[in-house]
Design an enzyme around this catalytic site. Structure first.
Site: not given
Lengths: 382, 258, 328
Positions: A127, A131, A270, A363
């Site tokens: 919300e 969280g 390089t 998650e």
């Protein structure tokens, strides 16, 4: 002795997911990322091939895979695109509370039609005001005869604008804190349920995320999951099951970053030789490889632990936390390996950093993972 | 219609090629074997014909070493083949197309077969000889580089096209016959996850290997091209001279001129 | 075993294909003497096509004028070829590696109890055996195969050999050995031919030759130079990202890291500097030719042949030379 090899069955699943990921997802990853496009046609294909609803038993029309098998598939999909994978596995997250808390009657009623055709589902816990503090959620569920009435707002909900089914966590009484939380499943057609508009995100842009508003949404008692007050436990047990595949998702992103960096380092020259022959790059690649290997093995071990019937909270938290941090490190170093080109959107590596970042947040934010790890760990010493 | 499909396991297209220590072949270490590309089309075409002609069955057959032959047979079952047979043969035998055709013919004679399909060629050795040799050993007509294969149930004949250098030939043929397929009506389908899981438990018939008879084609050397050492720069006074020199080099030295 | 080599010829509209002529050239080097090359021609045009083989130095042509062979499957022709090979007691039958030649090779080898190889780019005798070199794995490797006799059938990769030096002869034309063709092999029928539509090049990923254009072409209206060269070669057309980004050509033609990866036999890069993201898309091509006005362009590091010059002059000259060399 532990056997780290995959069975031929597991290899077939992984190969099938890899083929789908490389031929169907990868060619569209950059374009969906740039435009923020939700590739429904790809998700439909995934469903058609049995790559969605991985955790749902075959009795209810899902693929009925173990957590380890899910991880093998999720890593391959995420290698191609983290965002598309998030939307594909969001179904698993949303359906897990049903698998854990529903009666057989409810499971057949909801899951049989859901899995038979292409459908998306959303897990509605977070919300605006909380969280990580899921126990403090504010969405209210008030009993009214043979219905509950839901009022409140959820945010950062994956698939919300496109879902046909929502698993919702609401509280009967905020004073009860987490013991008031109750879980429900709600169809898209419920009056008063309004998904918001798709958010513009840093990464996972092929996935769709929005708020979901509940205004006097009536939910039949028959659509409550488990008992009143059981919701928080259902949410936590759900995350115990879905945390490990997120480790696999992060591993997939990290592997992709490593492969890009190593391939580039062998070609780019390089100071008269390929940069892969410069020690600075070799050390980077070594650190990246260590991180990817460890992430994968931690994920596999967590999956194996859960598949044997253990709760696996410690192992899955370590796996998710480590793998997501690894993905960020590897993606960052991959950009550095590419140098100036890595900073250009024309090259694929900057997307990987943007996608990796979310895995540290969703998650279960990694801060919470660490407190969980500490708690589980200290329990052993108490 | 009883349709037999001959399938071959080949290294997947992205394989980094390495030479075996004895210099005679590809180093199989770490190589992933998959269904040959044209064989996928042959299997797809077989499945499409099965769907079009009621009562048809598809039987996949592979000749080669374990475990790669078994893997492609399981992949065939996952795609929809009704049954699978594995004729075990050493990798060296599997390298001689005539020996392979002879072995496959032995297995195919023992099962119902109205139509035998194979891919036009496999992605490894790319000889493209098995289909034709198989036709001879089975005593039936064979056709190579086939596209647009149709079955007309009214006349019980096949109608198809053959791709050749001068264009496409239109053909019709009665059954039984052997078809080496270049292209199916559709792109090959993808096996669904439940079918893949089921295929792992499906039975595969095993036919005992036949000892190779007659002369064999033996690979003596397998070479990768030398790594590029920078371009041979063409010297010229006029553009025409540059063009002539390049065409000559492409023709005589590089041997890639069409 | 006689040192005679049998060549199975292929006719199109009454004339021998270039692949047949190349095959005759190879047969001449492998036969005991060039005179011991025998060519088999079949079908209603066999006798009328035979004399032109004299230009390739052939002194003996066997013909089977059975008109049914004009539209019969290759399997039926293999019956005739096997009988001819048997009666001549050859140890080697050669054929050009066209679609016909490939099918014939497998069929004939099975019928005549021989070993076979297809797509040879080199072939030598080794005592009573033959040693054949051929490309494998999409041209990314080469294998050398020993065909240990007593009989071998080999198809030769088209365009891999020079046509034979001209040494005109007047070939003796004889009937091929009479042989009964099983009815089953004459039941299939060719009902028509659709010639190849010109102007339709192969697709980028399937093509064995690709000609790509880059920013060196300067303007979209110059891209036709690349397309003309591609048409002359029967090649597919590709483009660098700079070209597709600029909208000169659709992105479906883009070769490179974010476009398509190709590995044809021959890749010609015109006005392409060789940025790494393009190289990644074509560096596994078997032979790479670079045409660029800048001699220090990175593309020359991966090319096999390089031309440093003005592409606006070189490319048209090359297109012209290709047409001339191919006789088109």
């Amino acid at each position: 002795m532990p056997d780290f090899s995959l069975s031929p069955e597991q290899e077939s699943l992984r190969d099938m997911a890899r083929k789908f990921a490389r031929t169907e997802m990868a060619p569209h990853a950059a374009e969906c990322d740039k435009a923020g496009r939700f590739p429904e046609e790809i998700y439909r294909k995934a469903h058609g091939l049995g790559l969605m609803n991985l955790n749902v038993p075959t009795d209810f029309g899902g693929s009925g895979l173990s957590v380890l098998e899910q991880c093998l598939i999720v890593e391959e999909l995420a290698y191609a695109c983290g965002g598309m994978t998030t939307s594909i596995i969001a179904n698993c997250l949303a359906l897990e509370p049903i698998l854990l808390g529903a009666t057989d009657e409810q499971k057949h009623r909801v899951l049989d039609p859901f899995c038979a055709d292409y459908h998306l589902a959303s897990f509605c816990l977070t919300e605006p005001s909380g969280g990580s503090d899921a126990g403090g959620l504010k969405t209210r569920a008030r009993r009214d005869g043979d219905h509950y009435v839901l009022d409140g707002e959820k945010c950062f909900i994956t698939n919300a604008p496109h879902a046909s089914l929502y698993t919702v966590f609401a509280t009967l009484d905020p004073a009860l804190k987490h013991r008031g939380i109750t879980a429900f499943f709600v169809p898209r057609t419920a009056e008063g349920l309004t998904p918001g508009k798709d958010e513009e995100k840093m990464g996972h842009r092929a996935s769709s995320t929005s708020t979901v508003r509940f205004e006097r949404v009536r939910v039949p008692v028959a659509d409550r999951l488990g008992a009143e007050g059981e919701g928080f436990s259902l949410a936590m047990r759900t995350l115990d099951m879905t945390r490990t595949p997120i480790g696999a998702l992060a591993t997939g992103i990290a592997q992709a970053a490593l492969d890009h960096a190593a391939g580039y380092a062998l070609k780019r020259e390089t100071f008269g030789k390929p940069i892969a022959e410069h020690q600075a790059i070799q050390i980077k690649l070594a650190n990246m490889a260590q991180a990817v290997h460890a992430a994968r093995l931690l994920t596999w071990q967590a999956a194996w632990t859960i598949d044997r019937g253990a709760k696996g909270t410690l192992e899955s938290s370590i796996a998710k936390c480590f793998a997501s941090d690894a993905a960020l490190l590897v993606a960052d170093e991959a950009i550095q390996t590419f140098g100036g080109y890595g900073y250009m959107k024309e090259y694929p590596v900057e997307k990987l950093l943007r996608d990796a970042k979310l895995t540290q947040i969703y998650e279960g934010a990694n801060e919470i993972q660490r407190t969980v790890i500490a708690r589980e760990l200290l329990r052993a010493y108490a | 219609m009883e349709i037999v499909v001959c399938v071959k396991p080949v290294p997947e297209a992205e394989t980094r090629l390495r030479v075996r220590p004895d210099g005679k072949g590809l180093d199989p270490e770490g190589v992933k074997f998959v269904l040959a590309g044209y064989d996928e089309s042959a299997l797809e075409q077989a499945l499409l014909l099965k769907e079009a002609v009621a009562g048809s069955r598809v039987h996949a057959i592979a000749c080669g070493p374990a475990p790669r032959s078994e893997e492609v047979l399981r992949a065939s079952i996952a795609l929809g083949a009704d049954q699978a047979t594995w004729v075990e043969a050493a990798a060296e035998t599997a390298d001689d197309p005539i020996a392979v055709a002879r072995t496959l013919a032995g297995a195919i004679r023992a099962v119902p077969h109205d139509l035998v399909l194979s891919g036009k060629q496999a992605g490894d050795h790319e000889e493209g000889l098995v289909g034709a040799a198989l036709g001879e050993f089975l005593g039936v007509p064979d056709f190579g580089a086939v596209l647009d294969l149709r079955f007309d149930p009214g006349s019980a004949r096949l109608r198809f096209r053959r791709a050749t250098e001068s264009g496409q030939e239109l053909w019709e043929s009665p059954l039984p016959c052997v078809v080496a397929l270049q292209q199916a009506w559709n792109d090959p389908r993808t096996a669904k996850l439940p079918a893949i899981l089921k295929s792992r438990k499906a039975p595969i018939a095993r036919v005992p290997p036949i000892a190779p008879e007659g002369a064999q084609a033996v690979t003596e050397r397998f070479e990768l091209p030398a790594p590029r050492s920078g371009a041979k720069m063409i010297e010229f006074q006029t553009p025409e001279e540059a063009a002539q020199k390049l065409v000559r080099l492409l023709r005589e030295e590089a041997k890639v001129f069409p | 075993m006689s040192p005679t080599v049998l060549v199975v010829g292929e006719l199109h509209e009454g004339h021998a294909l270039p692949s047949t002529v190349e095959t005759i050239g190879v047969a001449r080097t492998l036969a005991g003497t060039p005179a011991e090359v025998v060519v088999l021609l079949v079908g209603s045009h066999a006798r009328s096509a035979a004399p032109e083989l004299g230009n390739a130095g052939v002194s003996r042509v066997l013909v089977d004028e059975d008109a049914r062979l004009d539209t019969a499957p290759v399997a039926a022709i293999a019956v005739v070829a096997a009988a001819a090979a048997q009666s001549l007691e050859v140890d080697l039958v050669l054929v050009g590696g066209t679609a016909f030649g490939r099918d014939l090779t497998g069929r004939l080898a099975a019928r005549w109890n021989a070993t076979a190889a297809s797509g040879a780019t080199e072939i030598q005798r080794d005592g009573s055996a033959f040693r054949v070199r051929r490309p494998v794995f999409g041209g990314r490797a080469t294998e050398t195969v020993r065909l240990s006799g007593p009989r071998s059938v080999v198809s030769l990769r088209p365009h891999a050999f020079q046509p034979p030096p001209a040494s005109p002869t007047n070939p003796a034309v004889e009937p091929a050995p009479k042989v009964e063709i099983p009815a089953g092999l004459l039941a299939p029928r060719r009902t028509g031919i659709e010639p190849v539509a010109s102007g339709l090049g192969p697709s980028l990923t399937d093509a064995s030759i690709v000609v790509s254009g880059g920013r060196g072409l300067r303007a979209p209206e110059n891209f036709h130079l690349v397309e003309e060269l591609a048409t002359a070669l029967g090649a597919a057309v590709g483009a660098s990202r700079a070209v597709t980004d600029a909208g000169w050509r659709p992105t479906s033609l883009q070769v490179g890291q974010t476009g398509r990866a190709v590995s044809p036999q021959l890749y010609i890069a015109v006005g392409i500097s060789g940025a790494i993201q393009h190289l990644v898309g074509m560096v596994s091509s078997r032979v790479i030719v670079a045409i660029n006005s800048d001699g220090s362009a990175p593309i020359f590091k991966v090319a096999d042949y390089g031309i440093v010059g003005d592409l606006f002059q070189i490319v048209p000259a090359l297109t012209q030379e290709v047409r001339r060399a191919r006789g088109t």
